[in-house]
Design a protein around this motif. Sequence first.
Motif, PDB file in Angstrom:
ATOM      1  N   VAL A  96     -28.945  -5.774   8.567  1.00 57.11           N
ATOM      2  CA  VAL A  96     -29.094  -7.177   8.915  1.00 57.11           C
ATOM      3  C   VAL A  96     -30.503  -7.362   9.456  1.00 57.11           C
ATOM      4  O   VAL A  96     -31.001  -6.508  10.194  1.00 57.11           O
ATOM      5  CB  VAL A  96     -28.053  -7.604   9.975  1.00 57.11           C
ATOM      6  N   ARG A 103     -28.849 -10.685   5.489  1.00 57.77           N
ATOM      7  CA  ARG A 103     -28.219  -9.379   5.416  1.00 57.77           C
ATOM      8  C   ARG A 103     -28.431  -8.765   4.044  1.00 57.77           C
ATOM      9  O   ARG A 103     -28.544  -9.471   3.044  1.00 57.77           O
ATOM     10  CB  ARG A 103     -26.743  -9.461   5.761  1.00 57.77           C
ATOM     11  N   THR A 126     -26.404  -6.143   2.038  1.00 54.89           N
ATOM     12  CA  THR A 126     -25.145  -5.396   2.041  1.00 54.89           C
ATOM     13  C   THR A 126     -25.326  -3.985   1.515  1.00 54.89           C
ATOM     14  O   THR A 126     -24.768  -3.029   2.056  1.00 54.89           O
ATOM     15  CB  THR A 126     -24.094  -6.136   1.213  1.00 54.89           C
TER      16      THR A 126
END
Length: 124
Positions: free
Chosen positions: A79, A72, A74
């Motif tokens: 993702v 992932r 952020t």
Amino acid sequence: QVQLVESGGGLVRAGDSLTLSCVASGRDISLNGMGWFRQAPGKEREFVAAINWSGERTEYADSVKNRFTISRDTAKKAVHLQMRSLKPEDTAVYSCADFGAGSYSVRPNDYTYWGQGTQVTVSS
């Protein structure tokens, strides 16, 4: 409006690699567990991989273990699913899903939001 948009699918040969991405909008997924599922024609949706909110915990279906990697980003609300050594039996529509706060599940019904999916076709 919450949207999960997958990309990166395509037609490849057995043994090739692909990386799928899922980008979220309208919702902050940075503290949410996320999962990838797939559905082949005539079959039920099945779990592929999942990752918890921090990225420290992941889980994979036995059929993709050691070939697929979930990660992932952020900052980009994304993702990814890196798929290597693809096999014809990996052919399916791949969808990402948002579990919600914290962890993840291997059960599709535990996920709240879903993307529309991206087609992956692996020829022999």
